[in-house]
Design a protein around this motif. Structure first.
Motif, mmCIF file in Angstrom:
data_model
loop_
_atom_site.group_PDB
_atom_site.id
_atom_site.type_symbol
_atom_site.label_atom_id
_atom_site.label_comp_id
_atom_site.label_asym_id
_atom_site.label_seq_id
_atom_site.Cartn_x
_atom_site.Cartn_y
_atom_site.Cartn_z
ATOM 1 N N ASP A 30 0.806 -1.220 0.000
ATOM 2 C CA ASP A 30 0.000 0.000 0.000
ATOM 3 C C ASP A 30 0.840 1.272 0.000
ATOM 4 O O ASP A 30 0.342 2.345 0.292
ATOM 5 N N THR A 78 -11.972 -8.884 -0.610
ATOM 6 C CA THR A 78 -12.421 -7.672 0.074
ATOM 7 C C THR A 78 -13.774 -7.969 0.720
ATOM 8 O O THR A 78 -14.599 -8.682 0.148
ATOM 9 N N ASP A 125 -16.761 -5.709 2.519
ATOM 10 C CA ASP A 125 -17.187 -4.327 2.756
ATOM 11 C C ASP A 125 -16.032 -3.354 2.519
ATOM 12 O O ASP A 125 -15.816 -2.412 3.283
ATOM 13 N N GLY A 126 -15.265 -3.607 1.468
ATOM 14 C CA GLY A 126 -14.149 -2.736 1.104
ATOM 15 C C GLY A 126 -12.896 -2.938 1.928
ATOM 16 O O GLY A 126 -11.905 -2.228 1.725
ATOM 17 N N THR A 127 -12.903 -3.894 2.841
ATOM 18 C CA THR A 127 -11.762 -4.146 3.725
ATOM 19 C C THR A 127 -10.970 -5.343 3.229
ATOM 20 O O THR A 127 -11.533 -6.403 2.945
ATOM 21 N N MET A 128 -9.650 -5.176 3.141
ATOM 22 C CA MET A 128 -8.774 -6.240 2.675
ATOM 23 C C MET A 128 -8.273 -7.075 3.850
ATOM 24 O O MET A 128 -8.389 -6.665 5.012
ATOM 25 N N SER A 165 -21.051 -7.429 2.262
ATOM 26 C CA SER A 165 -20.870 -7.719 0.843
ATOM 27 C C SER A 165 -19.379 -7.740 0.542
ATOM 28 O O SER A 165 -18.621 -6.938 1.091
ATOM 29 N N GLY A 166 -18.977 -8.664 -0.295
ATOM 30 C CA GLY A 166 -17.555 -8.772 -0.600
ATOM 31 C C GLY A 166 -17.305 -9.337 -1.970
ATOM 32 O O GLY A 166 -18.240 -9.658 -2.724
ATOM 33 N N GLU A 167 -16.029 -9.472 -2.287
ATOM 34 C CA GLU A 167 -15.635 -10.017 -3.589
ATOM 35 C C GLU A 167 -14.359 -10.827 -3.444
ATOM 36 O O GLU A 167 -13.439 -10.441 -2.712
ATOM 37 N N GLU A 220 -14.048 -13.563 -10.945
ATOM 38 C CA GLU A 220 -14.499 -12.750 -9.817
ATOM 39 C C GLU A 220 -15.797 -13.343 -9.292
ATOM 40 O O GLU A 220 -16.610 -13.871 -10.052
#
Length: 248
Positions: free
Chosen positions: A104, A132, A134-137, A153-155, A190
């Motif tokens: 990062d 991820t 909720d946008g958290t890695m 929610s995630g991916e 994905e």
């Protein structure tokens, strides 16, 4: 030189249990080093070292989810002990194993080490695996839901030279969702998911394939966890002793 170099069967001509490896952890820390615990399939000192805060990460070697190393790591995470996933080369079984770190910021050795200690990692013998929530890695933390049902929610995404047959979402040590690609394995993909939670815990992703790497090992990858609140799952709030009884 950090002593003792090893314990257990490798040094059975001497006292196999003393001095404990925790002494080596302390020695490494005094020298400004970081500590990654490895080869602990049947040993019981790792939970002690982890609970005492002596470890920076946990090395996972074999790409088999039934391996005792994964059992111990999952139990430690369920106790709320944050231990990033790491791995490395050792002998022919895992000579393709690598740990990747998201820095990062500028890519330097110091930043890489900080990212490793922070849990911004995934381990693999080939595929690149990203998560991820909720946008958290991985390495990040999501606020506790405090008993109120909440949808996350995630991916999960992956890129692999060898095809992937299955991708799994792991919540508190159990597979809660998975995608199978047995009929048409995918090299790149994905997957968006939703997961309802109401308590603290952790979430990670793992993937594997039927293909074999150049050392004849099954293709696999596993992310470090995203923590929820304290990271401690509700069923393990009775204490460490109850968690580790099944492993004795």
């Amino acid at each position: 030189m950090v002593e003792p170099v090893s314990r257990g069967d490798l040094v059975s001509d001497f006292d196999p249990d003393y001095p404990p490896l925790c002494y080596a952890c302390d020695d490494a820390k005094r020298q400004g080093g970081i500590v990654l615990w490895c080869h602990n399939g049947i040993g019981m000192e790792a939970p002690v070292a982890a609970a005492l805060g002596k470890l920076d990460a946990f090395n996972l070697f074999d790409p088999f989810w039934a391996d005792p190393e994964y059992d111990i790591w999952y139990h430690l995470l369920n106790c709320g002990i944050s231990l990033p996933a790491s791995t490395g080369t050792d002998w022919f079984i895992c000579s393709n194993n690598r740990v990747y770190v998201q820095t990062d910021q500028e890519f330097t050795y110091e930043n890489w080490l900080r990212g490793l200690q922070g849990g911004n990692t995934f381990i693999t013998n080939g595929p690149a695996l990203f998560l991820t929530v909720d946008g958290t890695m991985p390495g990040g933390r999501i606020d506790s839901p405090n008993g109120v049902p909440r949808k996350l929610s995630g991916e999960i995404s992956w890129h692999s030279h060898y095809p992937i047959n299955r991708v799994e979402l792991v919540h508190n040590g159990s597979v809660v969702q998975r995608k199978d690609f047995n009929e048409a394995p995918e090299q790149n993909g994905e997957w968006g998911f939703d997961l309802e939670i109401e308590a603290d815990g952790w979430i990670a992703a793992r993937a594997y394939g039927d293909a074999r790497d150049s050392f004849a090992q099954a293709i696999y990858a596993h992310t470090s966890p995203v923590q929820i609140g304290t990271g401690r799952s509700p069923r393990h709030r009775t204490g460490v002793r109850g968690v580790f009884c099944p492993l004795n």
